[in-house]
Design an enzyme around this catalytic site. Structure first.
Site, PDB file in Angstrom:
ATOM      1  N   ARG A 165      23.154 -76.198  52.102  1.00 31.76           N
ATOM      2  CA  ARG A 165      24.524 -75.799  52.445  1.00 31.76           C
ATOM      3  C   ARG A 165      24.611 -75.299  53.878  1.00 31.76           C
ATOM      4  O   ARG A 165      25.574 -75.583  54.590  1.00 31.76           O
ATOM      5  CB  ARG A 165      25.010 -74.707  51.490  1.00 31.76           C
ATOM      6  CG  ARG A 165      25.596 -75.210  50.189  1.00 31.76           C
ATOM      7  CD  ARG A 165      24.555 -75.505  49.180  1.00 31.76           C
ATOM      8  NE  ARG A 165      25.127 -75.835  47.881  1.00 31.76           N
ATOM      9  CZ  ARG A 165      24.440 -75.753  46.764  1.00 31.76           C
ATOM     10  NH1 ARG A 165      23.171 -75.346  46.777  1.00 31.76           N
ATOM     11  NH2 ARG A 165      24.987 -76.098  45.619  1.00 31.76           N
ATOM     12  N   ASP A 344      20.172 -79.348  37.417  1.00 33.17           N
ATOM     13  CA  ASP A 344      21.266 -78.453  37.038  1.00 33.17           C
ATOM     14  C   ASP A 344      22.623 -79.083  37.304  1.00 33.17           C
ATOM     15  O   ASP A 344      22.769 -79.978  38.140  1.00 33.17           O
ATOM     16  CB  ASP A 344      21.161 -77.143  37.821  1.00 33.17           C
ATOM     17  CG  ASP A 344      21.311 -77.354  39.326  1.00 33.17           C
ATOM     18  OD1 ASP A 344      20.622 -78.261  39.856  1.00 33.17           O
ATOM     19  OD2 ASP A 344      22.106 -76.643  39.965  1.00 33.17           O
ATOM     20  N   GLU A 345      23.622 -78.606  36.579  1.00 31.46           N
ATOM     21  CA  GLU A 345      25.028 -78.927  36.815  1.00 31.46           C
ATOM     22  C   GLU A 345      25.269 -80.416  37.036  1.00 31.46           C
ATOM     23  O   GLU A 345      25.970 -80.822  37.969  1.00 31.46           O
ATOM     24  CB  GLU A 345      25.554 -78.111  38.006  1.00 31.46           C
ATOM     25  CG  GLU A 345      25.511 -76.606  37.757  1.00 31.46           C
ATOM     26  CD  GLU A 345      25.991 -75.775  38.927  1.00 31.46           C
ATOM     27  OE1 GLU A 345      26.470 -74.661  38.710  1.00 31.46           O
ATOM     28  OE2 GLU A 345      25.874 -76.256  40.089  1.00 31.46           O
ATOM     29  N   TRP A 416      18.018 -70.003  34.800  1.00 34.97           N
ATOM     30  CA  TRP A 416      18.968 -69.479  35.770  1.00 34.97           C
ATOM     31  C   TRP A 416      20.284 -69.022  35.147  1.00 34.97           C
ATOM     32  O   TRP A 416      20.928 -68.106  35.656  1.00 34.97           O
ATOM     33  CB  TRP A 416      19.236 -70.493  36.883  1.00 34.97           C
ATOM     34  CG  TRP A 416      20.115 -71.650  36.505  1.00 34.97           C
ATOM     35  CD1 TRP A 416      19.725 -72.832  35.967  1.00 34.97           C
ATOM     36  CD2 TRP A 416      21.537 -71.746  36.679  1.00 34.97           C
ATOM     37  NE1 TRP A 416      20.802 -73.662  35.772  1.00 34.97           N
ATOM     38  CE2 TRP A 416      21.934 -73.015  36.207  1.00 34.97           C
ATOM     39  CE3 TRP A 416      22.516 -70.886  37.175  1.00 34.97           C
ATOM     40  CZ2 TRP A 416      23.262 -73.452  36.217  1.00 34.97           C
ATOM     41  CZ3 TRP A 416      23.841 -71.313  37.188  1.00 34.97           C
ATOM     42  CH2 TRP A 416      24.199 -72.587  36.726  1.00 34.97           C
ATOM     43  N   TYR A 441      20.482 -63.546  41.597  1.00 33.40           N
ATOM     44  CA  TYR A 441      21.212 -64.364  42.561  1.00 33.40           C
ATOM     45  C   TYR A 441      21.670 -63.474  43.722  1.00 33.40           C
ATOM     46  O   TYR A 441      22.723 -62.845  43.672  1.00 33.40           O
ATOM     47  CB  TYR A 441      22.389 -65.065  41.895  1.00 33.40           C
ATOM     48  CG  TYR A 441      22.024 -66.424  41.348  1.00 33.40           C
ATOM     49  CD1 TYR A 441      20.787 -66.633  40.734  1.00 33.40           C
ATOM     50  CD2 TYR A 441      22.892 -67.502  41.430  1.00 33.40           C
ATOM     51  CE1 TYR A 441      20.434 -67.870  40.237  1.00 33.40           C
ATOM     52  CE2 TYR A 441      22.550 -68.750  40.939  1.00 33.40           C
ATOM     53  CZ  TYR A 441      21.308 -68.927  40.346  1.00 33.40           C
ATOM     54  OH  TYR A 441      20.947 -70.159  39.850  1.00 33.40           O
ATOM     55  N   ASP A 443      22.805 -64.177  46.547  1.00 36.59           N
ATOM     56  CA  ASP A 443      23.974 -64.591  47.320  1.00 36.59           C
ATOM     57  C   ASP A 443      25.231 -63.899  46.803  1.00 36.59           C
ATOM     58  O   ASP A 443      26.282 -63.963  47.449  1.00 36.59           O
ATOM     59  CB  ASP A 443      24.152 -66.102  47.290  1.00 36.59           C
ATOM     60  CG  ASP A 443      24.360 -66.629  45.878  1.00 36.59           C
ATOM     61  OD1 ASP A 443      23.517 -66.324  45.013  1.00 36.59           O
ATOM     62  OD2 ASP A 443      25.344 -67.359  45.628  1.00 36.59           O
ATOM     63  N   TRP A 487      21.361 -68.723  47.622  1.00 36.16           N
ATOM     64  CA  TRP A 487      22.180 -69.896  47.922  1.00 36.16           C
ATOM     65  C   TRP A 487      22.963 -69.613  49.195  1.00 36.16           C
ATOM     66  O   TRP A 487      23.303 -68.467  49.492  1.00 36.16           O
ATOM     67  CB  TRP A 487      23.112 -70.204  46.756  1.00 36.16           C
ATOM     68  CG  TRP A 487      22.370 -70.439  45.470  1.00 36.16           C
ATOM     69  CD1 TRP A 487      22.209 -69.579  44.431  1.00 36.16           C
ATOM     70  CD2 TRP A 487      21.652 -71.625  45.110  1.00 36.16           C
ATOM     71  NE1 TRP A 487      21.440 -70.147  43.443  1.00 36.16           N
ATOM     72  CE2 TRP A 487      21.081 -71.406  43.829  1.00 36.16           C
ATOM     73  CE3 TRP A 487      21.431 -72.844  45.738  1.00 36.16           C
ATOM     74  CZ2 TRP A 487      20.312 -72.365  43.180  1.00 36.16           C
ATOM     75  CZ3 TRP A 487      20.662 -73.809  45.094  1.00 36.16           C
ATOM     76  CH2 TRP A 487      20.120 -73.565  43.825  1.00 36.16           C
ATOM     77  N   GLU A 489      26.006 -71.090  50.496  1.00 34.59           N
ATOM     78  CA  GLU A 489      27.384 -71.522  50.725  1.00 34.59           C
ATOM     79  C   GLU A 489      28.124 -70.611  51.706  1.00 34.59           C
ATOM     80  O   GLU A 489      28.844 -71.074  52.581  1.00 34.59           O
ATOM     81  CB  GLU A 489      28.168 -71.543  49.402  1.00 34.59           C
ATOM     82  CG  GLU A 489      27.776 -72.661  48.456  1.00 34.59           C
ATOM     83  CD  GLU A 489      26.801 -72.178  47.403  1.00 34.59           C
ATOM     84  OE1 GLU A 489      25.969 -71.310  47.741  1.00 34.59           O
ATOM     85  OE2 GLU A 489      26.861 -72.665  46.276  1.00 34.59           O
TER      86      GLU A 489
END
Length: 630
Positions: A165, A344-345, A416, A441, A443, A487, A489
């Protein structure tokens, strides 16, 4: 005789009290203060018992220069030397220390660090450096007298760094590895490929970096940025050449860190599909590397819909040829045993509409879309195994209902979503790295939402510290350890990455290293504050968010009530409701406060030891009402 003994004991206690406090992070297994420490001078030498320790000795000399102003000579010596810092491999290994444990002894005669191998020596050195005062250039500094016996609780002590990202240049990656190594973190999970950028050179697939590593420049909140315009040049990004990768791997190895590379498939593949669109079901040639636009819709039940196809086609054999090339080159660059394959996702809506995917499901009698992902991940596992590696992935990799579409027990699972998924994986016999988002996490926001860059969840420092990686009722030998995840972002600079990491990684490092019985939040606080001074001296942009006030409200029978708190014990909380700026002459919070009617504004701040410690929070009455509803 009794008088002499009393005088000796008194002098011993006086000297001990005069020493600097022994504040180490992570907290060792055993710390026994001694009466007298060792004073470093310009004539102090670092001696080491084996040539393989030469690099560590040189690193110790460099690390001690900042707090002491000294540059200590280092040399090979077969036995410990008097009035020196001695690094010594134990001739007869101590089974209790294992591979990464060490002993550290500091007295007037010198300092000795001993261990079974160089990993333990390296960690003993990190503890020694922390024992030096964080004050810059303090020559003739005395290292406190101490006897330390130390070894880690978990074999996997990790941090994940997302460079997709936001791209961080190699120099910043190396700096981050340094900062982690000093905390006895031994696993660097490198998130190298996602929707927003492909960051590793694959020589046999050059478009992955010529196209997939670049996107149109965008500012603003991630997920709300404008779409690329027709013909707009993609100028933001970058990637690591294979020579860069080798340099980073070697740098990490010298600091006892194993790098686990991640190539996230079959979802999160938009950067790869921008380069090779034929690998998706839609074969959409208009797909570009995503600059942070909204390309998915998320629903209250946790499900989601992708507005752009970002998923590899599990029914296309060309996908597996592609992945064989990718994982082949990745495996050749990273000597660790695991390759992370994501998982994931993965949105399966495009698979549901694809005739090839539906035919593959029918041919294998798959009853669920998760079985199709299981089939894909099993194919990926075989590719990774063919390169001499093992697969690790996020907890979705074991969701298949069909036994023929399940991974081997050589695979490992990163839990996670939460703790439950790790429990389920362990009960199935998989090795697990516990990294549940509510605890790890980093972030997430770490203070009040009005003070932090906006993101959808919060994670306080105390919550990180109190995370327990081994749930009750499972085989603890299957828990490899734990990991924090950063992360990127909402990151735009390396300074911001540091701010989000520290002090939460300091807390997690203790969670992963220190015996459970040796951990306490109250005991962590003074060591946290010393670590903050070390960070200031080292130029690390840590967060002081734990000092900020915590504001909550209730609204019952039309009465709005205010509660204030702070993570740091012994903090004084002051507030005002009359539009004045709060300070130590304002109202001091001692119990819940009834908020008066009218257009009032809360202002609150924390003090510690008579000085402001946290940031001021300002909230109007309507915001206080909203918090009560939440």
């Amino acid at each position: 005789m009794r008088l002499s003994l009393f005088i000796c004991l008194f002098l011993l206690a006086t000297v001990s009290l005069a020493q600097s406090p022994i504040h180490l992070i992570p907290q060792p297994v055993s710390v026994v203060p001694q009466a007298v420490g060792f004073t470093l001078t310009k004539t102090t030498a670092i001696v080491y018992s084996s040539p393989e320790l030469a690099t560590i000795a040189a690193g110790l000399s460099e690390q001690l220069t900042r707090p002491t102003g000294l540059t200590l000579a280092h040399r090979l010596a077969k036995s410990p030397a008097a009035t020196a810092i001695s690094l010594e491999l134990i001739p007869t290994p101590d089974a209790r220390l294992g591979r990464e444990g060490y002993r550290l002894s500091s007295s007037a005669k010198g300092i000795t660090i001993s261990a079974n191998n160089k990993a333990g020596i390296f960690y003993g050195v990190q503890s020694l450096v922390q024992l030096a005062s964080p004050a810059m250039g303090k020559a003739n500094q005395t290292i406190p007298g101490v006897q330390v016996v130390d070894y880690p609780r978990f074999a996997w002590r990790g941090v994940m760094f997302d460079v997709s990202r936001t791209f961080f240049p190699k120099s910043e990656v190396l700096r981050y590895i340094d900062e982690l190594a000093q905390l006895k973190i031994n696993t660097f999970h490198w998130h190298l490929a996602d929707d927003n950028g492909w960051r590793i050179e694959i020589k046999s697939l050059p478009r992955l970096t010529s196209v997939g590593a670049w996107r149109v420049p965008r500012d603003g909140h991630f997920g709300e940025r404008p779409d690329p315009k027709p013909g707009e040049p993609a100028t933001y990004g970058g990637f690591y050449t294979q020579d860069d990768i080798r340099e980073v791997v070697g740098y990490a190895q010298a600091r006892n860190i194993t790098i686990v590379p991640e190539i996230d498939v079959p979802g999160h593949s938009m950067a790869a599909l921008a380069a090779y669109p034929n690998l998706s079901c839609s074969k959409d040639t208009s797909v570009r590397v995503n600059p942070g636009t909204q390309f998915s819709e998320w629903y209250a039940d946790g499900t989601f819909k992708m507005l752009i196809d970002n998923t590899l086609n599990p029914a296309d054999e060309n996908v597996y040829v592609f992945l064989d090339k990718v994982f082949g080159e990745v495996a050749s660059l990273f000597p660790g045993q695991y390759i992370h394959a994501g998982g994931d996702e993965c949105y399966k809506g495009y698979w549901e509409k694809d005739p090839g995917c539906q035919a593959l499901m029918k041919a294998n009698n798959f009853g669920h879309m998760e079985d199709l992902q299981g089939y894909f991940m099993k194919r990926v596992e075989k590719i990774i195994q063919s390169k001499g590696k093992k697969l690790i992935g996020w907890d979705e990799i074991i969701e298949s209902h069909d036994p023929n579409a399940q991974l081997s027990k050589d695979a490992a699972v990163m839990s996670w979503h939460g703790v439950k998924q790790g429990i389920d994986a362990a009960k199935m016999g998989y090795k697990v790295v516990m990294t549940p988002a509510p605890f790890t996490y980093i972030d997430y926001m770490q203070s009040d939402p009005t003070l932090e860059p906006r993101i959808y969840a919060s994670l306080r420092l105390k919550t990180c510290y109190e995370f327990e990686p081994v749930p009750d009722g499972i085989d603890s030998t299957l828990i490899l350890g734990g990991q924090g995840n950063l992360w990127s972002e909402q990151l735009s600079t390396f300074a911001h990455a540091e701010y989000m990491s520290f002090p939460r990684v300091w807390a997690l490092s203790e969670t992963f290293w220190t015996p459970k019985s040796r951990r306490s939040w109250a005991g962590f606080i003074p060591r946290l504050e010393t670590q903050m001074r070390r960070a200031e001296a080292a130029g690390i942009n840590y967060a002081r968010a734990a000092y900020d006030p915590i504001v909550s409200t209730t609204n019952a029978d039309g009465k709005l009530t205010l509660m204030l708190d702070c993570e740091i014990p012994d903090s004084e909380i002051y507030y005002s409701l009359d539009d004045t700026m709060p300070g130590r002459y304002s109202l001091r919070y001692t119990q819940p406060v009834l908020i008066p009617d009218g257009n009032v504004t809360l202002r609150t701040i924390t003090y510690r030891n008579g000085q402001p410690s946290g940031r001021q929070i300002t909230l109007k009455r309507d915001e206080l009402v909203k918090r009560a509803k939440k």
